[in-house]
Design a protein around this motif. Structure first.
Motif, PDB file in Angstrom:
ATOM      1  N   GLY A  89      11.082 -11.826  -5.079  1.00 34.02           N
ATOM      2  CA  GLY A  89      11.359 -12.859  -4.056  1.00 34.02           C
ATOM      3  C   GLY A  89       9.715 -12.713  -3.626  1.00 34.02           C
ATOM      4  O   GLY A  89      10.065 -11.682  -3.866  1.00 34.02           O
ATOM      5  N   TYR A  90      10.043 -13.586  -3.477  1.00 32.19           N
ATOM      6  CA  TYR A  90       8.415 -13.599  -2.320  1.00 32.19           C
ATOM      7  C   TYR A  90       8.546 -12.695  -1.132  1.00 32.19           C
ATOM      8  O   TYR A  90       7.385 -11.669  -0.986  1.00 32.19           O
ATOM      9  N   GLU A  91       9.948 -12.680  -0.636  1.00 34.72           N
ATOM     10  CA  GLU A  91       9.711 -11.226   0.776  1.00 34.72           C
ATOM     11  C   GLU A  91       9.623 -10.173  -0.384  1.00 34.72           C
ATOM     12  O   GLU A  91       9.001  -8.848   0.959  1.00 34.72           O
ATOM     13  N   GLN A  92      10.018  -9.474  -1.173  1.00 36.94           N
ATOM     14  CA  GLN A  92      10.233  -8.148  -1.320  1.00 36.94           C
ATOM     15  C   GLN A  92       9.657  -7.939  -2.492  1.00 36.94           C
ATOM     16  O   GLN A  92       9.473  -7.151  -2.677  1.00 36.94           O
ATOM     17  N   THR A  93       8.070  -8.464  -2.433  1.00 35.12           N
ATOM     18  CA  THR A  93       7.146  -8.423  -3.212  1.00 35.12           C
ATOM     19  C   THR A  93       5.705  -8.391  -2.805  1.00 35.12           C
ATOM     20  O   THR A  93       5.897  -9.121  -1.419  1.00 35.12           O
ATOM     21  N   THR A  94       5.410  -7.042  -2.500  1.00 33.24           N
ATOM     22  CA  THR A  94       4.497  -6.846  -1.603  1.00 33.24           C
ATOM     23  C   THR A  94       2.814  -6.930  -2.556  1.00 33.24           C
ATOM     24  O   THR A  94       2.696  -6.804  -3.908  1.00 33.24           O
ATOM     25  N   VAL A  95       2.198  -6.830  -2.136  1.00 37.16           N
ATOM     26  CA  VAL A  95       0.482  -7.152  -2.831  1.00 37.16           C
ATOM     27  C   VAL A  95       0.048  -5.846  -3.938  1.00 37.16           C
ATOM     28  O   VAL A  95      -0.312  -5.818  -4.525  1.00 37.16           O
ATOM     29  N   ALA A  96       0.525  -4.630  -3.406  1.00 31.23           N
ATOM     30  CA  ALA A  96      -0.010  -3.948  -4.467  1.00 31.23           C
ATOM     31  C   ALA A  96       0.932  -3.601  -5.496  1.00 31.23           C
ATOM     32  O   ALA A  96       0.529  -3.779  -7.053  1.00 31.23           O
ATOM     33  N   GLU A  97       1.958  -4.419  -5.731  1.00 33.26           N
ATOM     34  CA  GLU A  97       3.090  -4.570  -6.540  1.00 33.26           C
ATOM     35  C   GLU A  97       2.393  -5.374  -6.901  1.00 33.26           C
ATOM     36  O   GLU A  97       2.980  -5.589  -8.788  1.00 33.26           O
ATOM     37  N   ILE A  98       2.100  -6.514  -6.766  1.00 28.08           N
ATOM     38  CA  ILE A  98       1.451  -7.684  -7.457  1.00 28.08           C
ATOM     39  C   ILE A  98      -0.184  -6.936  -8.384  1.00 28.08           C
ATOM     40  O   ILE A  98      -0.269  -7.452  -9.516  1.00 28.08           O
ATOM     41  N   ALA A  99      -0.905  -6.597  -7.169  1.00 25.22           N
ATOM     42  CA  ALA A  99      -2.274  -5.673  -7.278  1.00 25.22           C
ATOM     43  C   ALA A  99      -1.716  -4.529  -9.592  1.00 25.22           C
ATOM     44  O   ALA A  99      -1.948  -4.378 -10.552  1.00 25.22           O
ATOM     45  N   LYS A 100      -0.081  -4.582  -9.120  1.00 20.08           N
ATOM     46  CA  LYS A 100      -0.472  -2.917 -10.078  1.00 20.08           C
ATOM     47  C   LYS A 100       0.468  -3.718 -11.550  1.00 20.08           C
ATOM     48  O   LYS A 100      -0.733  -3.424 -12.549  1.00 20.08           O
ATOM     49  N   ARG A 101       0.838  -4.554 -10.982  1.00 21.59           N
ATOM     50  CA  ARG A 101       1.108  -5.760 -12.569  1.00 21.59           C
ATOM     51  C   ARG A 101       0.217  -5.867 -13.305  1.00 21.59           C
ATOM     52  O   ARG A 101       0.294  -6.432 -14.305  1.00 21.59           O
ATOM     53  N   ALA A 102      -1.103  -6.343 -12.223  1.00 21.53           N
ATOM     54  CA  ALA A 102      -1.467  -7.362 -13.103  1.00 21.53           C
ATOM     55  C   ALA A 102      -3.141  -6.269 -13.178  1.00 21.53           C
ATOM     56  O   ALA A 102      -3.744  -6.631 -14.283  1.00 21.53           O
ATOM     57  N   GLY A 103      -2.512  -4.884 -13.324  1.00 28.49           N
ATOM     58  CA  GLY A 103      -3.731  -3.559 -13.572  1.00 28.49           C
ATOM     59  C   GLY A 103      -4.772  -3.845 -12.700  1.00 28.49           C
ATOM     60  O   GLY A 103      -5.523  -2.889 -13.328  1.00 28.49           O
ATOM     61  N   LEU A 104      -5.474  -4.003 -11.745  1.00 31.34           N
ATOM     62  CA  LEU A 104      -6.034  -4.047 -10.416  1.00 31.34           C
ATOM     63  C   LEU A 104      -4.888  -3.767  -9.128  1.00 31.34           C
ATOM     64  O   LEU A 104      -4.720  -2.709  -8.950  1.00 31.34           O
ATOM     65  N   THR A 105      -6.614  -3.227  -8.577  1.00 29.31           N
ATOM     66  CA  THR A 105      -6.253  -2.478  -6.900  1.00 29.31           C
ATOM     67  C   THR A 105      -6.115  -3.819  -6.227  1.00 29.31           C
ATOM     68  O   THR A 105      -6.340  -4.499  -6.134  1.00 29.31           O
ATOM     69  N   GLU A 106      -5.382  -3.175  -5.097  1.00 32.81           N
ATOM     70  CA  GLU A 106      -5.334  -4.085  -3.953  1.00 32.81           C
ATOM     71  C   GLU A 106      -6.369  -4.783  -3.812  1.00 32.81           C
ATOM     72  O   GLU A 106      -6.591  -5.280  -3.007  1.00 32.81           O
ATOM     73  N   ARG A 107      -7.245  -3.761  -3.455  1.00 30.09           N
ATOM     74  CA  ARG A 107      -8.493  -4.046  -3.040  1.00 30.09           C
ATOM     75  C   ARG A 107      -9.170  -5.117  -3.602  1.00 30.09           C
ATOM     76  O   ARG A 107      -9.729  -6.090  -3.293  1.00 30.09           O
ATOM     77  N   THR A 108      -8.880  -5.591  -5.287  1.00 32.21           N
ATOM     78  CA  THR A 108      -9.262  -6.458  -5.753  1.00 32.21           C
ATOM     79  C   THR A 108      -8.509  -8.006  -5.201  1.00 32.21           C
ATOM     80  O   THR A 108      -9.284  -8.751  -5.092  1.00 32.21           O
ATOM     81  N   TYR A 109      -7.263  -7.479  -5.006  1.00 36.25           N
ATOM     82  CA  TYR A 109      -6.676  -8.804  -4.418  1.00 36.25           C
ATOM     83  C   TYR A 109      -7.288  -9.016  -3.341  1.00 36.25           C
ATOM     84  O   TYR A 109      -7.203 -10.107  -3.691  1.00 36.25           O
ATOM     85  N   PHE A 110      -6.653  -8.249  -2.198  1.00 39.41           N
ATOM     86  CA  PHE A 110      -7.934  -8.913  -1.164  1.00 39.41           C
ATOM     87  C   PHE A 110      -9.796  -9.440  -1.517  1.00 39.41           C
ATOM     88  O   PHE A 110      -9.836 -10.583  -0.751  1.00 39.41           O
ATOM     89  N   ARG A 111      -9.688  -9.232  -2.534  1.00 40.88           N
ATOM     90  CA  ARG A 111     -11.921  -9.596  -2.501  1.00 40.88           C
ATOM     91  C   ARG A 111     -10.793 -11.180  -3.000  1.00 40.88           C
ATOM     92  O   ARG A 111     -12.269 -12.024  -3.272  1.00 40.88           O
ATOM     93  N   HIS A 112      -9.848 -11.109  -3.574  1.00 39.57           N
ATOM     94  CA  HIS A 112      -9.807 -12.705  -4.102  1.00 39.57           C
ATOM     95  C   HIS A 112      -8.995 -13.580  -3.656  1.00 39.57           C
ATOM     96  O   HIS A 112      -9.110 -14.791  -3.090  1.00 39.57           O
ATOM     97  N   TYR A 113      -8.022 -13.649  -2.792  1.00 38.28           N
ATOM     98  CA  TYR A 113      -6.903 -13.920  -1.830  1.00 38.28           C
ATOM     99  C   TYR A 113      -6.862 -12.841  -1.151  1.00 38.28           C
ATOM    100  O   TYR A 113      -6.727 -12.136  -0.335  1.00 38.28           O
ATOM    101  N   ALA A 114      -6.989 -13.702   0.294  1.00 34.55           N
ATOM    102  CA  ALA A 114      -6.959 -13.437   1.870  1.00 34.55           C
ATOM    103  C   ALA A 114      -5.515 -12.870   2.816  1.00 34.55           C
ATOM    104  O   ALA A 114      -5.607 -11.877   3.341  1.00 34.55           O
ATOM    105  N   ASP A 115      -4.182 -13.496   1.649  1.00 34.96           N
ATOM    106  CA  ASP A 115      -3.217 -13.022   1.989  1.00 34.96           C
ATOM    107  C   ASP A 115      -1.955 -13.075   0.976  1.00 34.96           C
ATOM    108  O   ASP A 115      -2.476 -13.843  -0.150  1.00 34.96           O
ATOM    109  N   LYS A 116      -0.912 -13.160   1.030  1.00 41.68           N
ATOM    110  CA  LYS A 116       0.444 -12.967  -0.386  1.00 41.68           C
ATOM    111  C   LYS A 116       0.560 -14.334  -0.478  1.00 41.68           C
ATOM    112  O   LYS A 116       0.759 -14.252  -0.846  1.00 41.68           O
ATOM    113  N   ARG A 117       0.396 -15.329   0.370  1.00 38.86           N
ATOM    114  CA  ARG A 117       0.790 -16.755   0.274  1.00 38.86           C
ATOM    115  C   ARG A 117      -0.670 -16.955  -0.478  1.00 38.86           C
ATOM    116  O   ARG A 117      -0.375 -17.991  -1.545  1.00 38.86           O
TER     117      ARG A 117
END
Length: 188
Positions: A24-52
């Motif tokens: 579910g969207y609400e239960q997922t964190t950016v940290a979990e997304i980054a981890k699954r992708a093998g990346l860091t949260e910082r990298t996530y926010f370089r590409h996307y402004a927010d979780k949506r």
């Protein structure tokens, strides 16, 4: 995958959709997304402004494609036919993306915040289409009405395509929806 491998943006988008679908969207964190992708949260926010935003990544390119097709339609084309050219162009983007679209749509439908974001994106698309029609010489309110009708056809066609077990294309679903709109407008 190492975090320095290419395609970070695509890996993040894939990981986000997987996690949103699983948890579910609400239960997922950016940290979990980054981890699954093998990346860091910082990298996530370089590409996307927010979780949506990861779910709406292609919307500006889709808008550009739609608007350009309307602008490039033959000068003699009626406004609704120029929008139809845009719908056809957009339909080509989704030829091999049905499974992704189904998963994405399920995530959006399950969350009010994402539904709101989707409506904002569609409103922006409508404004851009109305502007393209005005540049073609279509006056108001015809430009805005036609743009809104085009977005409605896109939305209804997309919903029909994702809900339909048949193996028809999005372009076909939008053509059918446009034909129905024209029939209603003609009083049939």
């Amino acid at each position: 995958m190492g975090r320095w491998e290419p395609n970070a943006r695509e890996r993040l988008a894939k990981a986000a959709l997987e996690l949103y679908s699983e948890r579910g969207y609400e239960q997922t964190t950016v940290a979990e997304i980054a981890k699954r992708a093998g990346l860091t949260e910082r990298t996530y926010f370089r590409h996307y402004a927010d979780k949506r935003e990861v779910l709406f990544d292609g919307s500006s390119a889709l808008q550009e494609l739609f608007v350009n097709a309307v602008a490039e339609a033959p000068e003699s084309a009626a406004p609704i036919d120029a929008v139809a050219a845009g719908l056809e162009a957009v339909g080509t983007v989704f030829v091999d993306r049905r499974e992704h679209s189904l998963r994405r749509q399920a995530v959006i439908v399950a969350n009010a915040e994402l539904q709101e974001r989707e409506l904002i994106k569609l409103s922006s698309l409508s404004a851009a289409l109305a502007d393209a029609l005005r540049r073609r010489g279509v006056s108001e309110p015809a430009a805005s009405l036609t743009a809104e009708a085009g977005v409605a056809v896109f939305k209804v066609g997309f919903e029909r395509w994702t809900a339909d077990p048949e193996d028809r294309t999005l372009a076909r679903a939008m053509r059918e929806s446009l034909a129905e709109l024209k029939a209603v407008a003609a009083g049939r």
